[in-house]
Design a protein around this motif. Structure first.
Motif, PDB file in Angstrom:
ATOM      1  N   GLY A   1       0.790  -1.228   0.000  1.00 57.93           N
ATOM      2  CA  GLY A   1       0.000   0.000   0.000  1.00 57.93           C
ATOM      3  C   GLY A   1       0.820   1.274   0.000  1.00 57.93           C
ATOM      4  O   GLY A   1       0.257   2.364  -0.034  1.00 57.93           O
ATOM      5  N   THR A   2       2.150   1.156   0.051  1.00 61.05           N
ATOM      6  CA  THR A   2       2.996   2.347  -0.030  1.00 61.05           C
ATOM      7  C   THR A   2       2.786   2.999  -1.393  1.00 61.05           C
ATOM      8  O   THR A   2       2.891   2.337  -2.422  1.00 61.05           O
ATOM      9  CB  THR A   2       4.484   1.990   0.164  1.00 61.05           C
ATOM     10  N   ARG A   3       2.472   4.284  -1.389  1.00 65.74           N
ATOM     11  CA  ARG A   3       2.306   5.009  -2.654  1.00 65.74           C
ATOM     12  C   ARG A   3       3.668   5.379  -3.202  1.00 65.74           C
ATOM     13  O   ARG A   3       4.540   5.857  -2.465  1.00 65.74           O
ATOM     14  CB  ARG A   3       1.482   6.272  -2.446  1.00 65.74           C
ATOM     15  N   LEU A   4       3.846   5.177  -4.498  1.00 63.39           N
ATOM     16  CA  LEU A   4       5.078   5.524  -5.188  1.00 63.39           C
ATOM     17  C   LEU A   4       4.850   6.839  -5.917  1.00 63.39           C
ATOM     18  O   LEU A   4       4.068   6.894  -6.872  1.00 63.39           O
ATOM     19  CB  LEU A   4       5.472   4.428  -6.172  1.00 63.39           C
ATOM     20  N   ILE A   5       5.515   7.896  -5.460  1.00 61.71           N
ATOM     21  CA  ILE A   5       5.326   9.233  -6.015  1.00 61.71           C
ATOM     22  C   ILE A   5       6.597   9.642  -6.748  1.00 61.71           C
ATOM     23  O   ILE A   5       7.646   9.844  -6.146  1.00 61.71           O
ATOM     24  CB  ILE A   5       5.004  10.267  -4.909  1.00 61.71           C
ATOM     25  N   ASP A   6       6.521   9.729  -8.073  1.00 67.56           N
ATOM     26  CA  ASP A   6       7.658  10.113  -8.914  1.00 67.56           C
ATOM     27  C   ASP A   6       7.565  11.607  -9.157  1.00 67.56           C
ATOM     28  O   ASP A   6       6.577  12.091  -9.720  1.00 67.56           O
ATOM     29  CB  ASP A   6       7.601   9.337 -10.234  1.00 67.56           C
ATOM     30  N   VAL A   7       8.565  12.366  -8.702  1.00 71.29           N
ATOM     31  CA  VAL A   7       8.513  13.828  -8.765  1.00 71.29           C
ATOM     32  C   VAL A   7       9.278  14.410  -9.955  1.00 71.29           C
ATOM     33  O   VAL A   7       9.520  15.611 -10.014  1.00 71.29           O
ATOM     34  CB  VAL A   7       8.993  14.468  -7.434  1.00 71.29           C
ATOM     35  N   ARG A   8       9.610  13.562 -10.929  1.00 71.81           N
ATOM     36  CA  ARG A   8      10.286  14.065 -12.127  1.00 71.81           C
ATOM     37  C   ARG A   8       9.272  14.731 -13.063  1.00 71.81           C
ATOM     38  O   ARG A   8       8.088  14.757 -12.811  1.00 71.81           O
ATOM     39  CB  ARG A   8      11.002  12.916 -12.851  1.00 71.81           C
ATOM     40  N   GLU A   9       9.774  15.233 -14.171  1.00 72.95           N
ATOM     41  CA  GLU A   9       8.925  15.833 -15.200  1.00 72.95           C
ATOM     42  C   GLU A   9       8.379  14.735 -16.116  1.00 72.95           C
ATOM     43  O   GLU A   9       8.969  13.651 -16.198  1.00 72.95           O
ATOM     44  CB  GLU A   9       9.728  16.856 -16.008  1.00 72.95           C
ATOM     45  N   PRO A  10       7.255  15.002 -16.819  1.00 74.02           N
ATOM     46  CA  PRO A  10       6.645  13.974 -17.668  1.00 74.02           C
ATOM     47  C   PRO A  10       7.595  13.334 -18.680  1.00 74.02           C
ATOM     48  O   PRO A  10       7.555  12.114 -18.880  1.00 74.02           O
ATOM     49  CB  PRO A  10       5.509  14.728 -18.373  1.00 74.02           C
TER      50      PRO A  10
ATOM     51  N   HIS B   1      10.054   4.296 -15.343  1.00 75.31           N
ATOM     52  CA  HIS B   1       9.536   4.532 -14.004  1.00 75.31           C
ATOM     53  C   HIS B   1       9.171   3.195 -13.367  1.00 75.31           C
ATOM     54  O   HIS B   1       9.052   2.185 -14.046  1.00 75.31           O
ATOM     55  CB  HIS B   1       8.323   5.472 -14.037  1.00 75.31           C
ATOM     56  N   LEU B   2       9.026   3.219 -12.060  1.00 72.22           N
ATOM     57  CA  LEU B   2       8.661   2.007 -11.335  1.00 72.22           C
ATOM     58  C   LEU B   2       7.203   1.659 -11.603  1.00 72.22           C
ATOM     59  O   LEU B   2       6.356   2.558 -11.703  1.00 72.22           O
ATOM     60  CB  LEU B   2       8.865   2.196  -9.827  1.00 72.22           C
ATOM     61  N   PRO B   3       6.890   0.366 -11.705  1.00 76.70           N
ATOM     62  CA  PRO B   3       5.499  -0.031 -11.896  1.00 76.70           C
ATOM     63  C   PRO B   3       4.623   0.504 -10.760  1.00 76.70           C
ATOM     64  O   PRO B   3       4.982   0.415  -9.594  1.00 76.70           O
ATOM     65  CB  PRO B   3       5.547  -1.567 -11.857  1.00 76.70           C
ATOM     66  N   GLY B   4       3.511   1.103 -11.116  1.00 78.39           N
ATOM     67  CA  GLY B   4       2.590   1.632 -10.121  1.00 78.39           C
ATOM     68  C   GLY B   4       2.902   3.039  -9.652  1.00 78.39           C
ATOM     69  O   GLY B   4       2.162   3.600  -8.838  1.00 78.39           O
ATOM     70  N   ALA B   5       3.996   3.633 -10.158  1.00 76.42           N
ATOM     71  CA  ALA B   5       4.367   4.984  -9.731  1.00 76.42           C
ATOM     72  C   ALA B   5       3.380   6.012 -10.274  1.00 76.42           C
ATOM     73  O   ALA B   5       2.892   5.889 -11.392  1.00 76.42           O
ATOM     74  CB  ALA B   5       5.779   5.326 -10.187  1.00 76.42           C
ATOM     75  N   GLU B   6       3.109   7.017  -9.444  1.00 78.88           N
ATOM     76  CA  GLU B   6       2.254   8.139  -9.837  1.00 78.88           C
ATOM     77  C   GLU B   6       3.161   9.318 -10.166  1.00 78.88           C
ATOM     78  O   GLU B   6       4.037   9.665  -9.375  1.00 78.88           O
ATOM     79  CB  GLU B   6       1.338   8.540  -8.685  1.00 78.88           C
ATOM     80  N   LEU B   7       2.927   9.953 -11.298  1.00 79.04           N
ATOM     81  CA  LEU B   7       3.706  11.118 -11.687  1.00 79.04           C
ATOM     82  C   LEU B   7       3.116  12.372 -11.042  1.00 79.04           C
ATOM     83  O   LEU B   7       1.958  12.731 -11.311  1.00 79.04           O
ATOM     84  CB  LEU B   7       3.728  11.270 -13.207  1.00 79.04           C
TER      85      LEU B   7
END
Length: 108
Positions: free
Chosen positions: A20-29, A38-44
Motif C-alpha cells: 500500500g505504499t504510494r510511489l510518487i515520482d517527482v520528475r517531469e513527464p 519509471h517504477l510499476p505503479g508509480a504516480e507522476l
C-alpha cells in the motif's frame, strides 16, 4: 543535529516497503516516460506541482519519493514532512540507481 524526516532506501530494499505504499515520482513527464522509465505503479507528480496536489492525501499513508538521482525526491520528502506526513521514504540514487542495480535472473 536534527534527524531527517524520511528514511533513505536503496533499490534492493524496495521489496521491503509495506503493502500500500504510494510511489510518487517527482520528475517531469518527459523523464517519467524517458529512457530511465519509471517504477510499476508509480504516480507522476512533478515536484513543482507537489504542494498543490497533496491536499487530499492521507498524512499517515507511507509514501516513497522517486526522481532521477535522489535530490528532488529528497526535497519532496522534506516538503511533505513540513506538511505533516510522517511515513516518508526517499529512493536513494533515484532511477539511476534502480537501472544500475542488477536484477536476479531466473534459474532454469
Amino acid at each position: 543535529m536534527t534527524p531527517r524526516p524520511y528514511l533513505d532506501i536503496t533499490p534492493t530494499q524496495l521489496a521491503t516497503l509495506a503493502p500500500g505504499t504510494r510511489l510518487i515520482d517527482v520528475r517531469e513527464p518527459d523523464e517519467f516516460t524517458g529512457p530511465l522509465g519509471h517504477l510499476p505503479g508509480a504516480e507522476l507528480v512533478p515536484l513543482g506541482t507537489l504542494e498543490a496536489t497533496l491536499g487530499g492525501w492521507a498524512r499517515q499513508a507511507p509514501l516513497l519519493l522517486i526522481c532521477r538521482s535522489g535530490g528532488r525526491s529528497e526535497q519532496a520528502a522534506r516538503m511533505l514532512a513540513r506538511s505533516g506526513f510522517r511515513h516518508l521514504y526517499n529512493l536513494a540514487g533515484g532511477m539511476l540507481a534502480v537501472r544500475a542495480t542488477p536484477v536476479a535472473q531466473p534459474q532454469g
